[in-house]
Design an enzyme around this catalytic site. Structure first.
Site, short mmCIF file in Angstrom:
data_model
loop_
_atom_site.label_atom_id
_atom_site.label_comp_id
_atom_site.label_asym_id
_atom_site.label_seq_id
_atom_site.Cartn_x
_atom_site.Cartn_y
_atom_site.Cartn_z
N SER A 85 94.73 8.69 31.83
CA SER A 85 95.27 7.50 32.49
C SER A 85 95.11 7.63 34.01
O SER A 85 93.98 7.77 34.50
CB SER A 85 96.73 7.33 32.08
OG SER A 85 97.25 6.10 32.55
N ASP A 91 92.59 -0.18 23.93
CA ASP A 91 93.40 0.29 25.05
C ASP A 91 93.31 -0.68 26.22
O ASP A 91 92.23 -1.07 26.66
CB ASP A 91 92.91 1.68 25.46
CG ASP A 91 93.81 2.33 26.50
OD1 ASP A 91 94.73 1.68 27.01
OD2 ASP A 91 93.57 3.51 26.80
#
Length: 676
Positions: free
Chosen positions: A447, A499
């Site tokens: 991330s 995602d």
């Protein structure tokens, strides 16, 4: 549609948002009225306790007030359910009903006070059930009044001054607010929106130090939010309805797509690349990226055994051993890293859990199994990390030997520069290579950590030509095209399913906003039906909706025209709906530079149907993809869960250990990526 105008201002709620709260309050009021009627009938012939006159008046008045409130709520629910999101014409009487409902709060307040007086002074001698019923009614009245006041605060719009009345409705395709007066109004609205968002950020982050760096970050984020939200006139429920429609639209397109349609070769896949080998490396390095999150992720992933394993290590006095660890006061973070990675204390060179805006935790360790010096960067885990994520402006990142425009995500670029200075200026990498000079340098993260790792790899590449970077679920708006192409030889991004984060960039958000505007403008269903059917579809599945639209009877050539700010898409009666979302409207005079995912991209998707049993075995496939396949946001319940580090690690382990997967190194599933 625009927020409802009442009491001389525009509110953050539309006239079709009162169906569900109105039904809930109506249900409570009907039960309340029935209970009061039963109590009144029971006492009708024998009001013989003290204060019987007050009790009689209270019950009669309460029945009348509740009856009027019930009638007003019925009218509000019925009117609010009429029309569509962009056709508020059938709901034009809603402000008058809101005024009526507001007036009825006054007698309810008076009767609540009257009931309180009777209970405190005149209830002696009455049976306890009667006293309890009156007390309950009084408490219920005050609770409803309190929640009403909170609701008013919640839907209060600080920039909700009524907008100037729009010009008479032009024929289809004619845009509003293209005059100099319209541009001036839009500029003023944006300036006010920036100030409001900056105040909100200061209030939300009141616990953080209000130093110069934080103030600069607040200002930067406020400008981003103000420019993004000031050019639309949608309330939050409109966005929710649009997301529900977009999810079903995408699922319907997936069901109708030819499963055999596959692009022959992915341009980002190196010829002869061993995908299985890359998967094994990715699964190995993902363990270290997940370990960087410390004890929260470790305990979450091991709910039964995690707390017990850490309890013996946390708070233990090991000052001599923990000289290399910074910012971990109790030692729980470092203990969880040891448990997750299987490394020994002596394998770590530097561990930092220091966390400020633009300064994120990382650790440096020796991985003897892969003969690598590892730099692992932590992802988002604090409010300071969120502020780093949201600092999404572009910042110049000149790199020697790279031709073309070089820029990157500002917040992540500064976070990577912070780690770069620590590694180089503090001699951390020199110390590591003095211990293991033959080892290679590997950088990894998930991330926010993946974005910082990729930028850090770009900064270190010239000094360490053999370095490799594994970025798991990196932010989509990260590197310019020149830097993204440059990073393909040493950075590999891994993206799981749908995602959201790898698809998250300012241009993608603008695209999502235009798609929401288009689909809510075209749908001829009332909002409450869209939300109900959307919730049913998310929970129970079924066939995607057919989306009957206001455009069903329009000419085919009109449907093929580009999106014109939705003025050409909404029905003619909705003159109050001002959408500034077109590509050539004043709302889009400030363009955003495009940013891309770093390096080669490995996309992991689930094989089989999109919906499955909770106990069904998940099968994955891995394909090489390219950055252009992530230029649009996909709406799905898994858009957030697919980003979680434990889910990514589980998918990689499934691909490398259990082997229930399909490998297609010579093809890319771009037909799936591009089906928006």
């Amino acid at each position: 549609m625009p927020g409802m105008v009442a009491f001389g201002r525009r509110w953050g709620i539309a006239s079709d948002d009162l169906v569900f709260p109105g039904c809930f309050e109506l249900f409570i009021r009907v039960l309340w009225w029935i209970g009061t009627m039963i109590l009144f009938i029971y006492h009708r012939d024998h009001f013989d306790c003290n204060g019987r006159g007050v009790l009689y008046s209270y019950l009669v008045g309460l029945l009348v007030v509740l009856g009027l409130i019930i009638l007003s709520l019925c009218a509000i629910v019925y009117v609010s359910a009429q029309g569509t999101i962009t056709n508020p014409g059938p709901r034009r009487s809603m402000p008058a009903l809101v005024y009526l409902r507001a007036v009825l709060y006054l007698p309810e307040l008076v009767w609540a006070c009257l009931g309180a007086v009777w209970v405190s002074d005149d209830s002696q001698g009455c049976d306890l059930p009667t006293v309890g019923a009156v007390i309950s009614a009084v408490i219920a009245s005050w609770i409803i009044l309190l929640f009403t006041a909170l609701g008013v605060v919640f839907v209060f719009d600080p920039i909700g001054n009524p907008r100037p009345q729009p010009a008479p409705v032009e024929p289809l395709g004619v845009r509003d607010l293209q005059s100099s007066e319209g541009n001036q109004f839009l500029s003023t609205a944006r300036s006010l929106a920036v100030k409001v968002w900056e105040s909100r950020l200061r209030l939300l982050c009141c616990c953080l130090p209000q130093d110069e760096s934080h103030r600069a970050a607040f200002s930067s984020i406020a400008q981003l939010f103000g420019s993004f939200f000031s050019d639309t006139d949608l309330v939050p429920s409109d966005i929710a309805a649009g997301l529900a429609l977009l999810h079903q639209e995408h699922d319907k397109m997936e069901l109708s797509r030819d499963p055999d349609s596959v692009v022959a070769h992915s341009p980002s896949s190196p010829i002869g690349e061993d995908l299985e080998s890359e998967l094994e490396k990715a699964a190995h390095w993902m363990q270290f990226a997940a370990a960087a999150y410390g004890w929260p992720l470790y305990v979450y992933s091991n709910l039964l055994t995690g707390p017990c394993k850490l309890s013996g290590d946390c708070c233990r006095s090991r000052a001599a051993e923990y000289e290399i660890v910074g910012g971990d006061h109790l030692g729980c973070h470092f203990s969880s890293i040891l448990q997750t990675t299987g490394l020994q204390y002596r394998d770590f060179i530097h561990v930092s859990f220091h966390n400020q805006i633009y300064e994120i935790p990382f650790y440096v360790a020796l991985d003897h199994k892969r003969e690598a010096i590892l730099v692992a960067v932590r992802g988002t885990l604090s409010l300071k990390d969120v502020l780093t994520d949201l600092s999404a402006e572009c910042e110049d990142l000149p790199i020697e030997g790279v031709s073309g425009a070089c820029y990157a995500h500002k917040g992540i670029c500064q976070a990577a520069s912070y780690i770069y200075k620590k590694l180089i200026n503090d001699g951390i990498l020199n110390q590591a290579f003095s211990i293991a000079p033959e080892y290679k340098l590997v950088i990894t993260g998930h991330s926010l950590g993946a974005g910082a790792a990729a930028v850090l790899a770009v900064l270190l590449r010239n000094s360490f030509p053999t370095l490799q970077c594994y970025a798991f679920s990196p932010p989509g708006g990260l590197l310019s095209k020149a830097l993204a192409d440059y990073s393909k030889t040493f950075v590999m991004s891994v993206v799981l399913g749908k995602d959201l984060v790898p698809r998250l960039s300012i241009p993608n958000m603008e695209d999502l906003k235009r798609r929401i505007l288009k689909i809510v403008s075209n749908c001829n269903k009332p909002k409450y039906r869209i939300l109900l059917q959307g919730c049913w579809y998310e929970v129970f599945g079924g066939e995607p909706d057919d989306f009957p639209t206001e455009m069903d009877n329009r000419r085919e050539e009109m449907l093929s025209q580009p999106l014109l700010g939705e003025e050409s898409l909404i029905i003619r009666n909705s003159s109050s709906y001002q959408s500034l979302g077109s590509d050539d409207s004043p709302a889009h005079t400030a363009t955003h530079l495009p940013l891309f995912l770093p390096g080669r991209i490995m996309h992991i998707t689930e094989d089989g149907p999109s919906r499955r049993s909770c106990f069904a075995q998940v099968r994955y496939r891995a394909d090489w993809s390219n950055e252009m396949a992530f230029r649009s946001i996909l709406i799905s319940p898994r858009m957030l869960t697919d980003h979680m580090p434990d889910i990514v690690l589980k998918a990689l382990n499934s691909l490398t250990v259990d082997k229930p997967y399909s490998l297609c190194p010579s093809s890319s599933n771009n037909s799936q990526h591009n089906a928006i």
